[in-house]
Design a protein around this motif. Structure first.
Motif, PDB file in Angstrom:
ATOM      1  N   ALA A 236      61.779  68.680  45.732  1.00 52.73           N
ATOM      2  CA  ALA A 236      61.230  67.700  46.671  1.00 52.73           C
ATOM      3  C   ALA A 236      62.114  66.463  46.743  1.00 52.73           C
ATOM      4  O   ALA A 236      62.835  66.134  45.803  1.00 52.73           O
ATOM      5  N   HIS A 237      62.046  65.782  47.890  1.00 58.70           N
ATOM      6  CA  HIS A 237      62.886  64.604  48.120  1.00 58.70           C
ATOM      7  C   HIS A 237      62.700  63.566  47.027  1.00 58.70           C
ATOM      8  O   HIS A 237      63.668  62.907  46.606  1.00 58.70           O
ATOM      9  N   ASP A 238      61.453  63.409  46.538  1.00 58.31           N
ATOM     10  CA  ASP A 238      61.191  62.429  45.483  1.00 58.31           C
ATOM     11  C   ASP A 238      61.372  63.009  44.083  1.00 58.31           C
ATOM     12  O   ASP A 238      61.129  62.324  43.088  1.00 58.31           O
ATOM     13  N   GLY A 239      61.830  64.273  43.998  1.00 53.84           N
ATOM     14  CA  GLY A 239      62.079  64.899  42.704  1.00 53.84           C
ATOM     15  C   GLY A 239      60.839  65.257  41.930  1.00 53.84           C
ATOM     16  O   GLY A 239      60.913  65.639  40.758  1.00 53.84           O
ATOM     17  N   LYS A 240      59.660  65.180  42.580  1.00 53.16           N
ATOM     18  CA  LYS A 240      58.400  65.349  41.872  1.00 53.16           C
ATOM     19  C   LYS A 240      57.991  66.802  41.699  1.00 53.16           C
ATOM     20  O   LYS A 240      57.145  67.124  40.863  1.00 53.16           O
ATOM     21  N   SER A 241      58.580  67.702  42.475  1.00 48.32           N
ATOM     22  CA  SER A 241      58.197  69.105  42.404  1.00 48.32           C
ATOM     23  C   SER A 241      59.377  69.995  42.770  1.00 48.32           C
ATOM     24  O   SER A 241      60.375  69.528  43.310  1.00 48.32           O
ATOM     25  N   PHE A 242      59.234  71.284  42.459  1.00 49.49           N
ATOM     26  CA  PHE A 242      60.253  72.252  42.854  1.00 49.49           C
ATOM     27  C   PHE A 242      59.580  73.580  43.157  1.00 49.49           C
ATOM     28  O   PHE A 242      58.446  73.843  42.744  1.00 49.49           O
ATOM     29  N   GLY A 243      60.305  74.432  43.880  1.00 45.81           N
ATOM     30  CA  GLY A 243      59.785  75.753  44.183  1.00 45.81           C
ATOM     31  C   GLY A 243      60.917  76.716  44.475  1.00 45.81           C
ATOM     32  O   GLY A 243      62.047  76.316  44.773  1.00 45.81           O
ATOM     33  N   LEU A 244      60.621  77.993  44.374  1.00 45.62           N
ATOM     34  CA  LEU A 244      61.589  79.037  44.683  1.00 45.62           C
ATOM     35  C   LEU A 244      60.821  80.232  45.220  1.00 45.62           C
ATOM     36  O   LEU A 244      59.914  80.741  44.561  1.00 45.62           O
ATOM     37  N   THR A 245      61.171  80.662  46.432  1.00 45.09           N
ATOM     38  CA  THR A 245      60.499  81.780  47.090  1.00 45.09           C
ATOM     39  C   THR A 245      61.497  82.878  47.429  1.00 45.09           C
ATOM     40  O   THR A 245      62.598  82.593  47.904  1.00 45.09           O
ATOM     41  N   THR A 246      61.115  84.117  47.182  1.00 47.19           N
ATOM     42  CA  THR A 246      61.985  85.249  47.512  1.00 47.19           C
ATOM     43  C   THR A 246      61.110  86.472  47.766  1.00 47.19           C
ATOM     44  O   THR A 246      59.880  86.384  47.732  1.00 47.19           O
TER      45      THR A 246
END
Length: 205
Positions: free
Chosen positions: A115-125
């Motif tokens: 996320a732009h604010d570095g607060k979260s992340f994700g990975l989809t495949t």
């Protein structure tokens, strides 16, 4: 460096059948710098190739070949050749914890989103095996039971996703980025590092 590269290939690379090589194409200035670092580190003699899009963006392609590379990637990292998006897996063995950090780092730099604010992340495949494998690696090394779910796509598909926010995201990304002397896509790293700085200064919670 090899484990990072394996993570990047697993998410954003392609291994042509019967050619003992891999290809990675990335768009952006930081992405080009990353591929230049990979080319230099592995002493590749093949030049980077660039392709311009109508929007002015540039796709940079790296191609590295080596005898036995196709079987090496499959046997050690469960990266099949050809169309792999739905079947790619994860390594079953890491020499040490730093190798696990590097592998996850490569995966995040490939198909991950911070996320732009570095607060979260994700990975989809498309590969459930891959997402569940990443979940198990993170659980083993960080103790965090990261969320795994199937996101609705176009109404007919469901995509395996790994994601975290808040304290869990801070812990996982902090663990990944604690590894020094490795490749890194700077624009993603800077998002988390800026958040980490603000957390340390007490500006945010």
């Amino acid at each position: 460096h090899v484990y990072y590269l394996a993570g990047l290939i697993a998410t954003d690379g392609y291994v042509p059948k019967y050619h003992d090589c891999f290809e990675i194409g990335l768009i952006g200035d930081d992405e080009r710098k990353l591929l230049e670092e990979i080319k230099t580190y592995f002493d590749s003699k093949s030049p980077l190739q660039s392709y311009k899009y109508s929007e002015g963006k540039v796709n940079t392609l790296i191609r590295i070949a080596s005898s036995g590379l196709e079987s090496f990637l499959y046997e050690n990292f469960d990266i099949p050749s050809g169309a792999k998006t739905a079947t790619v897996g994860v390594p079953t063995f890491f020499f040490n914890e730093d190798c696990a950090k590097a592998y996850l780092h490569g995966c995040i730099d490939g198909d991950g989103c911070i996320a732009h604010d570095g607060k979260s992340f994700g990975l989809t495949t498309l590969s459930e095996k891959f997402i569940r494998g990443l979940h198990d690696i993170l659980l083993k090394y960080t103790g965090e039971d990261i969320c795994v779910y199937f996101e609705k796509g176009d109404g007919t598909c469901r995509y395996p996703t790994l994601c975290a926010s808040g304290n869990k995201s801070n812990k996982v990304l902090g663990w990944i980025y604690s590894l020094s002397d490795c490749f890194s896509l700077k624009r993603k790293e800077e998002k988390f590092m800026m958040r980490k700085l603000k957390l340390n200064e007490g500006v945010i919670t």
